[in-house]
Design a protein around this motif. Structure first.
Motif, mmCIF file in Angstrom:
data_model
loop_
_atom_site.group_PDB
_atom_site.id
_atom_site.type_symbol
_atom_site.label_atom_id
_atom_site.label_comp_id
_atom_site.label_asym_id
_atom_site.label_seq_id
_atom_site.Cartn_x
_atom_site.Cartn_y
_atom_site.Cartn_z
ATOM 1 N N PRO A 165 0.794 -1.229 0.000
ATOM 2 C CA PRO A 165 0.000 0.000 0.000
ATOM 3 C C PRO A 165 0.830 1.284 0.000
ATOM 4 N N ARG A 166 2.116 1.175 0.399
ATOM 5 C CA ARG A 166 2.896 2.400 0.575
ATOM 6 C C ARG A 166 3.135 3.132 -0.743
ATOM 7 N N SER A 167 3.259 2.383 -1.847
ATOM 8 C CA SER A 167 3.479 3.045 -3.130
ATOM 9 C C SER A 167 2.255 3.847 -3.556
ATOM 10 N N PHE A 168 1.071 3.301 -3.315
ATOM 11 C CA PHE A 168 -0.151 4.036 -3.649
ATOM 12 C C PHE A 168 -0.306 5.264 -2.751
ATOM 13 N N GLN A 169 -0.009 5.095 -1.478
ATOM 14 C CA GLN A 169 -0.100 6.228 -0.554
ATOM 15 C C GLN A 169 0.891 7.318 -0.931
ATOM 16 N N ALA A 170 2.107 6.933 -1.313
ATOM 17 C CA ALA A 170 3.109 7.919 -1.721
ATOM 18 C C ALA A 170 2.647 8.691 -2.944
ATOM 19 N N ALA A 171 2.022 7.995 -3.887
ATOM 20 C CA ALA A 171 1.504 8.675 -5.076
ATOM 21 C C ALA A 171 0.465 9.712 -4.697
ATOM 22 N N GLY A 172 -0.448 9.348 -3.812
ATOM 23 C CA GLY A 172 -1.477 10.286 -3.401
ATOM 24 C C GLY A 172 -0.931 11.450 -2.608
ATOM 25 N N GLU A 173 0.066 11.195 -1.783
ATOM 26 C CA GLU A 173 0.607 12.231 -0.905
ATOM 27 C C GLU A 173 1.565 13.170 -1.627
ATOM 28 N N LEU A 174 2.429 12.635 -2.479
ATOM 29 C CA LEU A 174 3.571 13.393 -2.976
ATOM 30 C C LEU A 174 3.464 13.845 -4.425
ATOM 31 N N SER A 175 2.612 13.203 -5.215
ATOM 32 C CA SER A 175 2.616 13.477 -6.645
ATOM 33 C C SER A 175 1.250 13.951 -7.124
ATOM 34 N N ASP A 176 1.146 14.093 -8.446
ATOM 35 C CA ASP A 176 -0.094 14.581 -9.055
ATOM 36 C C ASP A 176 -1.027 13.452 -9.471
ATOM 37 N N GLY A 177 -0.685 12.231 -9.112
ATOM 38 C CA GLY A 177 -1.562 11.125 -9.440
ATOM 39 C C GLY A 177 -0.823 9.809 -9.458
ATOM 40 N N CYS A 178 -1.526 8.779 -9.893
ATOM 41 C CA CYS A 178 -0.966 7.432 -9.894
ATOM 42 C C CYS A 178 -1.476 6.685 -11.117
ATOM 43 N N HIS A 179 -0.564 6.060 -11.847
ATOM 44 C CA HIS A 179 -0.943 5.121 -12.893
ATOM 45 C C HIS A 179 -0.754 3.719 -12.333
ATOM 46 N N HIS A 180 -1.869 3.016 -12.171
ATOM 47 C CA HIS A 180 -1.854 1.664 -11.619
ATOM 48 C C HIS A 180 -1.890 0.692 -12.788
ATOM 49 N N ALA A 181 -0.798 -0.013 -13.006
ATOM 50 C CA ALA A 181 -0.662 -0.863 -14.191
ATOM 51 C C ALA A 181 -1.182 -2.261 -13.938
ATOM 52 N N LEU A 182 -1.859 -2.803 -14.952
ATOM 53 C CA LEU A 182 -2.155 -4.222 -15.053
ATOM 54 C C LEU A 182 -3.083 -4.729 -13.959
ATOM 55 N N SER A 183 -4.152 -4.000 -13.688
ATOM 56 C CA SER A 183 -5.206 -4.514 -12.817
ATOM 57 C C SER A 183 -6.539 -4.392 -13.534
ATOM 58 N N TYR A 184 -7.452 -5.321 -13.190
ATOM 59 C CA TYR A 184 -8.659 -5.462 -13.994
ATOM 60 C C TYR A 184 -9.910 -5.748 -13.166
ATOM 61 N N THR A 185 -9.795 -5.778 -11.844
ATOM 62 C CA THR A 185 -10.949 -6.120 -11.023
ATOM 63 C C THR A 185 -11.302 -4.969 -10.099
ATOM 64 N N ARG A 186 -12.557 -4.961 -9.686
ATOM 65 C CA ARG A 186 -13.020 -3.945 -8.750
ATOM 66 C C ARG A 186 -12.224 -4.014 -7.444
ATOM 67 N N GLU A 187 -11.911 -5.229 -7.000
ATOM 68 C CA GLU A 187 -11.147 -5.378 -5.752
ATOM 69 C C GLU A 187 -9.785 -4.692 -5.864
ATOM 70 N N ALA A 188 -9.109 -4.892 -6.979
ATOM 71 C CA ALA A 188 -7.775 -4.312 -7.148
ATOM 72 C C ALA A 188 -7.830 -2.798 -7.171
ATOM 73 N N TYR A 189 -8.827 -2.230 -7.844
ATOM 74 C CA TYR A 189 -8.905 -0.769 -7.922
ATOM 75 C C TYR A 189 -9.455 -0.149 -6.653
ATOM 76 N N ASP A 190 -10.363 -0.838 -5.968
ATOM 77 C CA ASP A 190 -10.790 -0.339 -4.660
ATOM 78 C C ASP A 190 -9.599 -0.241 -3.708
ATOM 79 N N TYR A 191 -8.742 -1.264 -3.746
ATOM 80 C CA TYR A 191 -7.548 -1.278 -2.899
ATOM 81 C C TYR A 191 -6.637 -0.104 -3.242
ATOM 82 N N ALA A 192 -6.365 0.071 -4.537
ATOM 83 C CA ALA A 192 -5.460 1.146 -4.954
ATOM 84 C C ALA A 192 -6.015 2.512 -4.594
ATOM 85 N N VAL A 193 -7.267 2.750 -4.915
ATOM 86 C CA VAL A 193 -7.861 4.071 -4.679
ATOM 87 C C VAL A 193 -7.959 4.358 -3.186
ATOM 88 N N HIS A 194 -8.246 3.349 -2.397
ATOM 89 C CA HIS A 194 -8.298 3.544 -0.935
ATOM 90 C C HIS A 194 -6.976 4.100 -0.424
#
Length: 349
Positions: A165-194
């Motif tokens: 989770p730390r990479s997603f949190q760092a993207a939200g905290e420090l940068s202008d966004g996040c490109h989450h590569a190679l995920s295709y399910t609601r579970e994966a994107y709910d996790y990333a966006v959270h």
């Protein structure tokens, strides 16, 4: 929802330029490319594309801070921004682990997230100020300066993330966004966006203002089976870079993918494709008719808060170049760009 074209720069360059021009005409938000030795150089390609396009944004997704020194990323990005009159942006990450291995680098020993966060600070500083003095864990500069200056007041810089989770949190905290590569399910994107949201809120930012991108293997055409077969040809190549926890969030057990990855690593692409079942391919791609692709985006990706779909388009030429397979009747890149424009994009306007 924005839609962008993720280009693998492996086509003849004039064909790639024609596709970028078409994506520009059709209103795609951006054209991205991988900054990897395996492919033709994206910076030179986009420098040429800058003068042939009017609106589309251009830049790497991703540029690896292990292989490309971050001040050189800032220099190239500022130069590209001047060439395209303020349409450049970049996504940074530690890099493709398979490529790093070919350079003799053990990614686990590079402290990838710490290095990427420090590199983000370096690129941001040099872009904003034109000079940097910095004494860090990975990078050190004494009054380094550059005459490469961007047109934009603030060039967008984002982070690529797959693990969490730390990479997603760092993207939200420090940068202008996040490109989450190679995920295709609601579970994966709910996790990333959270976790992106948690990082943004820690920094006092509105998480919905960030660019939250889904970078997906994509193949579409009038014949569903043909498009899905094209995607199946490429899934193992892409999935070989997916961490085990990411595979599980997409409903795939790592053990099921291991024989595929082993075959591909040994150079037996035909065996890797043979072992890639339609069920695995369905899990790890968006493929089929335009309506099928639309429904999967609507069902699995859009509800999570993702606001940007980045289509890594797979076509007949790409499959043949990578695997030697010739999938007759598969729509080419330009046809697929038009199908996305006509059928998928209007549903999210």
């Amino acid at each position: 929802m924005k839609f962008s074209y993720a280009l693998l720069p492996d086509y003849p360059l004039q064909e790639s330029l024609a596709s970028i021009r078409l994506a520009d005409e059709l209103g795609f938000h951006a054209c991205y490319a991988a900054d990897e030795t395996w492919h033709k150089d994206l910076w030179l390609l986009f420098a040429a594309a800058a003068g042939q396009t009017r609106r589309i944004r251009l830049g790497p997704s991703v540029s690896p801070v292990t292989l490309r020194e971050p001040t050189l990323i800032a220099q190239a990005l500022a130069t590209l921004d001047e060439l395209c009159d303020g349409r450049a942006e970049a996504v940074l990450s530690s890099g493709n682990f398979g490529l790093l291995a070919q350079y003799g680098m053990d990614w686990a020993r590079t402290r990838p997230l710490s290095r990427t966060k420090e590199a983000l600070h370096v690129v941001r500083t040099l872009l904003d100020d034109g000079t940097i003095t910095h004494d860090g864990e990975f990078f050190t500069y004494r009054g380094l300066f550059t005459f490469a200056r961007p047109v934009q007041a603030r060039v967008p810089l984002k982070l690529g993330a797959m693990r969490g989770p730390r990479s997603f949190q760092a993207a939200g905290e420090l940068s202008d966004g996040c490109h989450h590569a190679l995920s295709y399910t609601r579970e994966a994107y709910d996790y990333a966006v959270h976790h992106i949201r948690a990082g943004a809120e820690r920094a006092g930012k509105d998480w919905q203002s960030l660019d939250i991108g889904a970078w997906v293997v994509f193949a579409t055409g009038p014949d569903s089976a043909t498009a899905k077969d094209a995607a199946r040809s490429m899934v193992g190549i892409y999935a070989s870079s997916m961490p085990e926890e990411q595979l599980r969030r997409n409903g795939v057990e790592p053990a099921a993918l291991k024989p595929i990855i082993d075959a591909i690593a040994a150079g037996d692409l035909a065996r890797g494709i043979e072992l890639t079942t339609p069920e695995i391919a369905e899990r790890l791609s968006i493929a089929g008719t335009p309506q099928e692709c639309l429904e999967k985006i609507r069902r699995e990706i859009a509800p999570s808060g993702v606001n940007h779909v980045i289509c890594a388009i797979t076509d007949r030429s790409l499959v043949k170049a990578f695997t030697g397979r010739d999938i007759e009747g598969m729509a080419d890149v330009n046809h697929q760009l038009r199908l996305i424009h006509e059928t998928v994009m209007p549903a999210f306007a």
